[in-house]
Design a protein around this motif. Structure first.
Motif: not given
Length: 293
Positions: A110-126
């Motif tokens: 079915g294809g892949l949903s578009a997703m936003p770019d995740i800033p490195a600081e947000i990724r590291a935070h969670w």
């Protein structure tokens, strides 16, 4: 889109790889990994990657090609598949996709949903919060930020909870809304043969136990030793492969091999049950259902 494709989904240890090998041999085709753990290097035994004998029978792709230090995503897998299908030497080859990761099959069809770019600081935070507080705490946070996503995610599914938190923080939109914006499928669902293995649970449970016992005596402890030597963060997907934590305790002298094997077998059976539930609920009537391969 590829001209001829076969999809084989099923829970771990259900025999889907053997079925894929037989169908690929009969059709003169190639096999593409559709399992999110079998992409990682080092974990050959623990993720039940194809044997050297299997590789001689049919060409296999996208197995063990990702260093365990990386967090591989569905989007990256789909991009790798698209590049693979574009190779001239495979243009007339039937392709057998086999694995146990439902989201990979969904993206393929079915294809892949578009997703936003995740800033490195947000990724590291969670990811740091996940390591410190665990999935249940993060699920409660997600319920406040994105109730819809929280309602459809298991409180123990830390990887997807973290992803949902990343998306809502980076974009201000629910991951559920992003997922509604589907992309382009890589194969034609109407002309693709789709098979899902739905085995007897008792039979599968015995196979899981026998397979893990064989892993323990065939080099799984050495594999985990290699992985631990890399000193990777525990939140990486490769570090969460079933058996890694249990065998690490053996290496560190905190558990016996028998105790570790028993815990890993229980965890694998629980994982297989979740896979079977997902396939039953998410795959439509156009999928052939086999009790065993």
């Amino acid at each position: 889109m590829t001209r001829q494709a076969i999809l084989i989904a099923g829970p771990t240890a259900s025999g889907k790889s053997a079925l894929a090998l037989r169908l690929a041999r009969e059709a003169g085709g190639v096999i593409v990994n559709t399992d999110s753990m079998q992409v990682y290097d080092i974990l050959n035994l623990l993720t039940a990657r194809p044997s050297a004998h299997d590789l001689e029978i049919a060409p296999h792709y996208l197995y063990g090609h990702v260093p365990p230090a990386f967090s591989y995503s569905t989007g990256r897998w789909l991009a790798d598949v698209e590049a693979l299908l574009g190779r001239a030497e495979l243009s007339d080859k039937p392709v057998v996709f086999v694995g146990g990761t439902g989201l990979y099959f969904r993206a393929l069809l079915g294809g892949l949903s578009a997703m936003p770019d995740i800033p490195a600081e947000i990724r590291a935070h969670w990811r740091r919060h996940d390591a410190e507080h665990g999935a249940n705490k993060l699920h409660a946070i997600l319920a406040g930020k994105d109730p819809l996503a929280a309602s459809i995610l298991r409180p123990s599914d830390s990887q997807r909870i973290v992803r949902a938190l990343e998306v809502i923080d980076a974009s201000g939109r629910s991951i559920v809304d992003w997922q509604k914006e589907t992309g382009r499928p890589l194969i034609d669902p109407r002309t693709t043969r789709k098979i899902v293995i739905d085995p007897d649970r008792a039979w599968l449970g015995e196979r899981i136990a026998m397979r893990f016992q064989t892993m323990m005596t065939s080099g799984a402890i050495e594999e985990v030793s290699q992985l631990l030597a890399l000193q990777l963060p525990n939140e990486l997907p490769a570090m969460r492969a079933i058996g890694v934590k249990e065998i690490a305790e053996v290496i560190e002298g905190r558990s016996s091999a028998e105790e570790a094997a028993n815990r890993a077998i229980v965890a694998t059976r629980q994982y297989a049950k979740r896979q079977m539930t997902w396939f039953r609920n998410q795959l439509g009537d156009d999928w052939e259902r086999l009790a065993y391969p």
